[in-house]
Design a protein around this motif. Structure first.
Motif, PDB file in Angstrom:
ATOM      1  N   ILE A   1      36.687   3.966  65.320  1.00  0.00           N
ATOM      2  CA  ILE A   1      36.192   4.242  66.672  1.00  0.00           C
ATOM      3  C   ILE A   1      36.985   3.428  67.692  1.00  0.00           C
ATOM      4  O   ILE A   1      37.355   3.925  68.762  1.00  0.00           O
ATOM      5  N   SER A   2      37.272   2.183  67.352  1.00  0.00           N
ATOM      6  CA  SER A   2      38.035   1.320  68.251  1.00  0.00           C
ATOM      7  C   SER A   2      39.445   1.855  68.464  1.00  0.00           C
ATOM      8  O   SER A   2      39.971   1.843  69.580  1.00  0.00           O
ATOM      9  N   PHE A   3      40.069   2.355  67.397  1.00  0.00           N
ATOM     10  CA  PHE A   3      41.425   2.901  67.530  1.00  0.00           C
ATOM     11  C   PHE A   3      41.429   4.184  68.363  1.00  0.00           C
ATOM     12  O   PHE A   3      42.361   4.426  69.140  1.00  0.00           O
ATOM     13  N   ALA A   4      40.412   5.018  68.211  1.00  0.00           N
ATOM     14  CA  ALA A   4      40.312   6.219  69.049  1.00  0.00           C
ATOM     15  C   ALA A   4      40.119   5.830  70.515  1.00  0.00           C
ATOM     16  O   ALA A   4      40.688   6.456  71.420  1.00  0.00           O
ATOM     17  N   LEU A   5      39.330   4.793  70.756  1.00  0.00           N
ATOM     18  CA  LEU A   5      39.128   4.300  72.124  1.00  0.00           C
ATOM     19  C   LEU A   5      40.420   3.728  72.687  1.00  0.00           C
ATOM     20  O   LEU A   5      40.716   3.891  73.885  1.00  0.00           O
ATOM     21  N   GLN A   6      41.215   3.088  71.848  1.00  0.00           N
ATOM     22  CA  GLN A   6      42.521   2.578  72.281  1.00  0.00           C
ATOM     23  C   GLN A   6      43.400   3.719  72.779  1.00  0.00           C
ATOM     24  O   GLN A   6      44.067   3.604  73.816  1.00  0.00           O
ATOM     25  N   GLN A   7      43.397   4.831  72.058  1.00  0.00           N
ATOM     26  CA  GLN A   7      44.222   5.979  72.470  1.00  0.00           C
ATOM     27  C   GLN A   7      43.703   6.610  73.760  1.00  0.00           C
ATOM     28  O   GLN A   7      44.480   7.109  74.573  1.00  0.00           O
ATOM     29  N   LEU A   8      42.379   6.567  73.957  1.00  0.00           N
ATOM     30  CA  LEU A   8      41.836   7.073  75.220  1.00  0.00           C
ATOM     31  C   LEU A   8      42.291   6.204  76.389  1.00  0.00           C
ATOM     32  O   LEU A   8      42.669   6.722  77.449  1.00  0.00           O
ATOM     33  N   GLN A   9      42.289   4.896  76.199  1.00  0.00           N
ATOM     34  CA  GLN A   9      42.752   3.998  77.252  1.00  0.00           C
ATOM     35  C   GLN A   9      44.238   4.227  77.535  1.00  0.00           C
ATOM     36  O   GLN A   9      44.666   4.198  78.690  1.00  0.00           O
ATOM     37  N   GLN A  10      45.004   4.469  76.491  1.00  0.00           N
ATOM     38  CA  GLN A  10      46.430   4.724  76.697  1.00  0.00           C
ATOM     39  C   GLN A  10      46.641   6.035  77.446  1.00  0.00           C
ATOM     40  O   GLN A  10      47.538   6.149  78.286  1.00  0.00           O
ATOM     41  N   LEU A  11      45.800   7.029  77.155  1.00  0.00           N
ATOM     42  CA  LEU A  11      45.904   8.302  77.863  1.00  0.00           C
ATOM     43  C   LEU A  11      45.642   8.124  79.356  1.00  0.00           C
ATOM     44  O   LEU A  11      46.230   8.837  80.181  1.00  0.00           O
TER      45      LEU A  11
ATOM     46  N   ALA B   1      36.221  13.992  77.556  1.00  0.00           N
ATOM     47  CA  ALA B   1      35.106  13.399  76.817  1.00  0.00           C
ATOM     48  C   ALA B   1      34.872  14.150  75.503  1.00  0.00           C
ATOM     49  O   ALA B   1      34.675  13.530  74.446  1.00  0.00           O
ATOM     50  N   LEU B   2      34.918  15.472  75.558  1.00  0.00           N
ATOM     51  CA  LEU B   2      34.751  16.274  74.342  1.00  0.00           C
ATOM     52  C   LEU B   2      35.916  16.045  73.380  1.00  0.00           C
ATOM     53  O   LEU B   2      35.716  15.938  72.164  1.00  0.00           O
ATOM     54  N   GLN B   3      37.123  15.953  73.924  1.00  0.00           N
ATOM     55  CA  GLN B   3      38.276  15.706  73.055  1.00  0.00           C
ATOM     56  C   GLN B   3      38.186  14.326  72.406  1.00  0.00           C
ATOM     57  O   GLN B   3      38.563  14.152  71.244  1.00  0.00           O
ATOM     58  N   PHE B   4      37.683  13.346  73.144  1.00  0.00           N
ATOM     59  CA  PHE B   4      37.530  12.006  72.574  1.00  0.00           C
ATOM     60  C   PHE B   4      36.552  12.022  71.398  1.00  0.00           C
ATOM     61  O   PHE B   4      36.792  11.382  70.364  1.00  0.00           O
ATOM     62  N   VAL B   5      35.435  12.736  71.541  1.00  0.00           N
ATOM     63  CA  VAL B   5      34.482  12.844  70.435  1.00  0.00           C
ATOM     64  C   VAL B   5      35.134  13.531  69.243  1.00  0.00           C
ATOM     65  O   VAL B   5      34.976  13.097  68.093  1.00  0.00           O
ATOM     66  N   PHE B   6      35.881  14.595  69.515  1.00  0.00           N
ATOM     67  CA  PHE B   6      36.591  15.299  68.447  1.00  0.00           C
ATOM     68  C   PHE B   6      37.596  14.374  67.762  1.00  0.00           C
ATOM     69  O   PHE B   6      37.655  14.298  66.525  1.00  0.00           O
ATOM     70  N   ASN B   7      38.391  13.664  68.552  1.00  0.00           N
ATOM     71  CA  ASN B   7      39.396  12.754  67.992  1.00  0.00           C
ATOM     72  C   ASN B   7      38.749  11.644  67.161  1.00  0.00           C
ATOM     73  O   ASN B   7      39.262  11.259  66.103  1.00  0.00           O
ATOM     74  N   THR B   8      37.620  11.120  67.651  1.00  0.00           N
ATOM     75  CA  THR B   8      36.931  10.060  66.918  1.00  0.00           C
ATOM     76  C   THR B   8      36.438  10.563  65.569  1.00  0.00           C
ATOM     77  O   THR B   8      36.532   9.865  64.552  1.00  0.00           O
TER      78      THR B   8
END
Length: 311
Positions: free
Chosen positions: A152-162, A192-199
């Protein structure tokens, strides 16, 4: 315990231990013991994750800062990397192969840059998810915490980078005369939906990668194939218009999750990218993919919670 002997004396035997004859499970139950590292219930697991929310956020920020710490340009690579990828794809697919047909020239560059940024969001989430457990075994074995915190933390990292990339994307939109509009607000629910999917994907591949480290070597080929099939560099309906392909194949290509999230953000931000480019019920598919990947990924990862870092 005592008994009378043949000469009339009383012999005293050793007392029977109160735990004698009990199984290990019964002994544990009697004294209130539990297995170390046992998987908690799903509800309890969610509660533990919420309790570690500050760790998840801090860990993602630390990883983001350290990612380019050795490079002279530092955090600028967060923006430069997807831009350079977009430039390469524009040269090869836009200029040499003519993949921009059916798309106005002033729309194609924003179309391409959006596709690259959005797909790299999913691609990076999957790749970091694959190594989330196997690449952090020291942390997993040294500390007790819900292991889902890592993917979850790594997916959040990619969201911040985006978010850094979105600043550049806005500049590209303005340069090609796609100006801010109310439709730009649609980017928020789409991401937001893509982040849930990516996670969800990160959780699935984190479990798979924890037992099969070689998966990290295979995934770049899988993701590259997915990228080419998702319309990052071209419009899927335009490309398939003059091809003799089955209808179900066209639907699969247009409604695969990567294509769905790219199309939604393109529709929201690019003036010349109208609803005619979108498949029907695209928002329903966006929500469905997010819920499917998020729920299945979370439960699938939780099922193996007690096995991570062992062996």
């Amino acid at each position: 315990m005592s008994e009378t002997t043949h000469d009339g004396t009383v012999a005293v035997g050793a007392p029977v231990a109160p735990d004698e004859g009990l199984s290990a499970a019964a002994l544990a139950a009697r004294y209130g013991l539990s297995v170390s590292g046992a998987r908690p219930s799903l509800v309890e697991y969610v509660r533990q994750l919420w309790g570690r929310r500050h760790f998840i956020l801090a860990f993602s920020q630390a990883k983001l800062t350290a990612q380019y710490s050795q490079a002279k340009l530092g955090q600028l690579w967060q923006v430069a990397t997807p831009l350079l990828n977009a430039a390469v794809y524009f040269f090869i697919f836009g200029l040499l192969l003519g993949a921009n047909r059916g798309i106005p020239s002033d729309v194609y560059v924003p179309f391409l840059v959006t596709g690259v940024f959005v797909f790299m969001f999913t691609q990076s989430s999957v790749m970091t998810g694959v190594r989330a457990i196997s690449g952090n075994l020291g942390l997993v074995r040294a500390l007790h915490f819900p292991r889902a915190s890592l993917p979850i933390s790594f997916a959040l990292q990619q969201l911040q980078q985006l978010m850094f990339s979105m600043v550049v994307l806005v500049v590209v939109m303005l340069a090609f005369r796609s100006f801010p509009d109310l439709s730009w607000l649609l980017v928020v629910p789409a991401l937001a939906l893509q982040f849930v999917f990516n996670t969800g994907l990160a959780l699935i591949f984190a479990r798979m990668g924890s037992s099969t480290p070689d998966l990290a070597q295979l995934m770049p080929f899988v993701l590259r194939t997915w990228m080419y099939a998702s319309g990052v560099m071209f419009s899927i309906p335009v490309m398939l218009a003059d091809k003799d392909v089955p209808g179900w194949l066209a639907d699969v290509l247009q409604l695969n999750p990567a294509a769905v999230y790219m199309d939604l953000i393109r529709f929201a931000m690019i003036d010349g990218y109208g609803s005619s480019y979108l498949p029907p019920h695209i928002w329903a598919f966006a929500v469905g993919w997010a819920l499917l990947a998020g729920v299945v990924g979370f439960v699938y990862f939780w099922k193996s919670e007690e096995r991570y870092g062992r062996g």
